[in-house]
Write a protein that holds these residues in place. Structure first.
Motif, mmCIF file in Angstrom:
data_model
loop_
_atom_site.group_PDB
_atom_site.id
_atom_site.type_symbol
_atom_site.label_atom_id
_atom_site.label_comp_id
_atom_site.label_asym_id
_atom_site.label_seq_id
_atom_site.Cartn_x
_atom_site.Cartn_y
_atom_site.Cartn_z
ATOM 1 N N GLY A 473 22.932 7.144 24.115
ATOM 2 C CA GLY A 473 23.018 8.479 24.699
ATOM 3 C C GLY A 473 21.870 8.776 25.642
ATOM 4 N N GLY A 474 20.648 8.405 25.243
ATOM 5 C CA GLY A 474 19.484 8.638 26.090
ATOM 6 C C GLY A 474 19.533 7.826 27.366
ATOM 7 N N GLN A 475 20.007 6.584 27.270
ATOM 8 C CA GLN A 475 20.119 5.736 28.464
ATOM 9 C C GLN A 475 21.131 6.321 29.447
ATOM 10 O OE1 GLN A 475 21.081 2.030 26.494
ATOM 11 N NE2 GLN A 475 18.978 1.259 26.680
ATOM 12 N N LYS A 476 22.238 6.800 28.926
ATOM 13 C CA LYS A 476 23.252 7.397 29.800
ATOM 14 C C LYS A 476 22.715 8.643 30.497
ATOM 15 C CE LYS A 476 26.611 7.515 26.667
ATOM 16 N NZ LYS A 476 27.959 7.768 26.083
ATOM 17 N N GLN A 477 21.992 9.461 29.741
ATOM 18 C CA GLN A 477 21.443 10.671 30.355
ATOM 19 C C GLN A 477 20.441 10.345 31.453
ATOM 20 O OE1 GLN A 477 19.935 13.457 27.410
ATOM 21 N NE2 GLN A 477 21.915 14.484 27.332
ATOM 22 N N ARG A 478 19.595 9.365 31.230
ATOM 23 C CA ARG A 478 18.609 8.998 32.242
ATOM 24 C C ARG A 478 19.272 8.420 33.485
ATOM 25 N NH1 ARG A 478 14.489 5.519 28.760
ATOM 26 N NH2 ARG A 478 16.205 5.534 27.261
ATOM 27 N N LEU A 479 20.353 7.660 33.290
ATOM 28 C CA LEU A 479 21.066 7.099 34.442
ATOM 29 C C LEU A 479 21.770 8.189 35.252
ATOM 30 C CD1 LEU A 479 22.579 3.760 33.074
ATOM 31 C CD2 LEU A 479 20.725 4.029 34.724
ATOM 32 N N THR A 480 22.321 9.195 34.563
ATOM 33 C CA THR A 480 22.980 10.282 35.306
ATOM 34 C C THR A 480 21.958 11.105 36.082
ATOM 35 O OG1 THR A 480 22.926 11.675 33.316
ATOM 36 C CG2 THR A 480 24.966 10.476 33.749
ATOM 37 N N ILE A 481 20.772 11.265 35.511
ATOM 38 C CA ILE A 481 19.699 11.961 36.240
ATOM 39 C C ILE A 481 19.264 11.134 37.456
ATOM 40 C CG2 ILE A 481 17.306 12.768 36.099
ATOM 41 C CD1 ILE A 481 17.880 13.364 33.097
ATOM 42 N N ALA A 482 19.153 9.810 37.261
ATOM 43 C CA ALA A 482 18.782 8.917 38.372
ATOM 44 C C ALA A 482 19.826 8.967 39.479
ATOM 45 C CB ALA A 482 18.623 7.487 37.857
ATOM 46 N N ARG A 483 21.098 9.010 39.091
ATOM 47 C CA ARG A 483 22.183 9.077 40.083
ATOM 48 C C ARG A 483 22.056 10.335 40.938
ATOM 49 N NH1 ARG A 483 27.795 8.916 37.317
ATOM 50 N NH2 ARG A 483 27.124 10.971 36.627
#
Length: 583
Positions: A473-483
């Motif tokens: 979950g944390g990895q997905k959130q960080r990737l969406t923020i990066a996007r």
């Protein structure tokens, strides 16, 4: 269904040629009873085997030609029906993407999926049947009646009596089955809903050992569909046997009265057989019509559902005179006495919201569950339009921007992290195909995703499964923020998008955004007071109303609601120090 005819424009030739070939086949079929009559009256009566073989060859030739024309019709009908389905599905999908969140919410995702798939598949079948059989069946009925009149007018009156009776039966069946088929399609929507909930929430279902409950819920829905389908089937099933009874009684009448005519020499045996064959052709044609009635009844229900979506106008539309850039010297975002209702009534989700966010500022939005935080930020990129009041971006009403230009200025990271199947690089380029790897890595560093992406086997080429199921979950959130950061927006909206991050990572993320994105206006929506405490301005919401606007220290002194939120997350001693300005 007439509204959907325009999607057949590209296939006009197919729509015209298909029935022509089918009618040609039907003409050959109408000739067959006459040939049979000749074989009986001439070949068999005179024991002329040569004539029988010759006319038998004619029968075979008629059959082969009919088969050839039928195959051609089948081909052009398939091309037209599949093309129609493709055009309609593309148009429906495009139209759904023009709808605002409001209309999508009203229809529901499962219902829209069913309309895109099951409903359009049924319409494709209807188009194929329309080209292949709709013209042929009535032609055979009318043609057989005309041929009967050519043979004997008195016996042909039997045909005239039979056809209206059959038409009445078909009308009665059709009017009673349409409501059932509409009901079935709605129940299929619920099937999609249950299936989607179970697949998405499989872990929750298993965690609470609710597998049996969900199985029963699915079974109950399936049984409802079964009951509706059986009731419709029972009524539809009457069509063929009732028609068969009427037509077989007509055949008995033909043989009965035809026998008297043969005895007095008015008719030959072959002509009576021909009349019986024509009645059988009508019977077979009406069996086809009975099936067509069921198909078109289902299709009428499906067409109504598809048209319902196509006829729905989006509530968020673009004006003819659109603004492209706005005024760069004006505040980045301004709300002026904004009201918003999801149902266009007096039940407001937001009431009298007014604030200004200057360029480069960080705005924190905090409040209890259901206080309207996400609703507020959804008005900035025009996911919804304000019911009253004004929302401005760089001094211009958001309704005066083109949607594309407005949303190019804004990047939204939603509460639920959404990633798409494909590589990390492909996901990072959603903000623009011209985004370089250097920009992607910079965004990953700011979002605190750099370390784990660098360790992945293929780095930016790492394959993400559907929904990002191979990431935490944390990895997905960080990737969406990066996007979002990679798109280099002017306004960045983080809608509780760090909820899965630990406090240390959350703090690093906010610090990195502040240091590296100083030109961006950042909105941070969070339940954590610690996340928004360093914002230039904090907006406190309660039940859709603004109960406080200011800095962390100002709100601790002036806003009771904010103090209550902080007291649940900090100790009284810490708050007292902050109020007094002690470090």
């Amino acid at each position: 269904m007439l509204k959907l005819v325009k999607y057949l424009k590209k296939y006009r030739k197919n729509v015209i040629l298909g029935p022509i070939f089918k009618l040609t086949e039907a003409v050959f079929e109408l000739i067959v009873p006459l040939v049979m009559a000749k074989i009986i009256d001439v070949g068999i009566a005179n024991k002329d085997s040569g004539y029988i073989w010759k006319m038998g060859g004619v029968l075979v030739l008629l059959g082969v030609c009919g088969l050839g024309f039928a195959l051609i019709c089948q081909y052009v009908a398939s091309v037209a029906s599949q093309g129609f389905g493709t055009e309609l599905r593309r148009e429906l999908y495009h139209h759904i993407n023009t709808l605002s969140h409001k209309e999508v919410d009203e229809f529901g995702t499962p219902s829209l999926i069913t309309r895109l798939t099951s409903d359009i598949n049924q319409l494709q079948v209807a188009v194929a049947m329309l080209i292949r059989l709709v013209v042929r069946a009535p032609f055979l009925v009318i043609g057989s009646t005309i041929m009967a009149f050519m043979i004997d007018v008195k016996l042909a009156l039997i045909f005239v009596l039979v056809i209206p009776l059959v038409a009445i039966v078909m009308w009665l069946v059709t009017t009673r089955t349409i409501p059932f088929f509409k009901s079935i399609q709605k129940k299929l929507d619920k099937t999609s809903l249950i299936t989607r909930e179970n697949l998405v929430g499989a872990r929750a279902v298993r965690a609470f050992s609710k597998q049996q409950h969900e199985i029963e819920r699915f079974r109950d829905n399936a049984e409802d569909i079964e009951k509706a389908a059986v009731r419709a089937g029972k009524i539809s099933a009457l069509l063929s046997p009732v028609n068969a009874i009427i037509l077989n009684l007509a055949i008995v009448a033909i043989i009965w009265f035809g026998g008297f005519s043969v005895n007095v020499g008015d008719l030959t045996q072959g002509q009576v057989i021909a009349l019986v064959n024509y009645m059988n052709q009508i019977l077979l044609a009406l069996v086809v019509v009975a099936n067509l009635v069921v198909i078109f009844t289902k299709s009428a229900a499906c067409a109504a559902r598809v048209n319902e979506v196509l006829d729905t106008k989006p509530s968020v539309t673009e004006t003819d005179n659109t603004e492209e850039n706005g005024d760069s010297s004006a505040p980045a975002v301004k709300f002026d006495k904004v009201y918003f209702s999801y149902h266009d009534n007096s039940e407001y989700a937001l009431e009298d919201i007014s604030f200004t966010a200057e360029k480069g500022q960080t705005i924190g939005i905090i409040g209890g569950t259901g206080s309207g935080k996400s609703t507020l930020i959804n008005l900035i990129p025009r996911f919804y339009d304000a019911s009253d009041g004004l929302v401005e971006v760089y001094g211009t009403d958001v309704r005066k921007y083109s949607l594309n230009r407005l949303r190019k200025k804004i990047a939204v990271v939603p509460q639920k992290a959404v990633l798409f199947s494909g590589t990390i690089r492909e996901n990072m380029k959603w903000g623009g195909d011209n985004i370089t790897d250097e920009q992607i890595w910079r965004a990953l560093k700011i979002s605190q995703a750099y370390e784990f992406v660098e360790k992945l086997e293929n780095g930016l080429d790492y394959k993400i499964l559907q929904g990002g199921k191979n990431l935490s979950g944390g990895q997905k959130q960080r990737l969406t923020i990066a996007r979002a950061i990679a798109a280099d927006p002017e306004i960045l909206i983080l809608d509780d998008s760090a909820s899965a991050l630990d406090f240390a990572t959350d703090a690093k993320l906010r610090t990195a955004i502040k240091e590296n994105c100083s030109d961006m206006t950042v909105f941070i929506i969070s339940q954590r007071a610690n996340t928004v405490k360093n914002a230039d301005q904090i907006i406190v919401l309660d039940d859709g109303k603004t109960v406080g606007i200011g800095t962390h220290k100002e709100l601790l002194q002036s806003c009771t609601d904010y103090c209550q939120i902080c007291l649940t997350q900090f100790s009284a001693e810490e708050l007292e120090k902050e109020i007094n300005g002690d470090e």
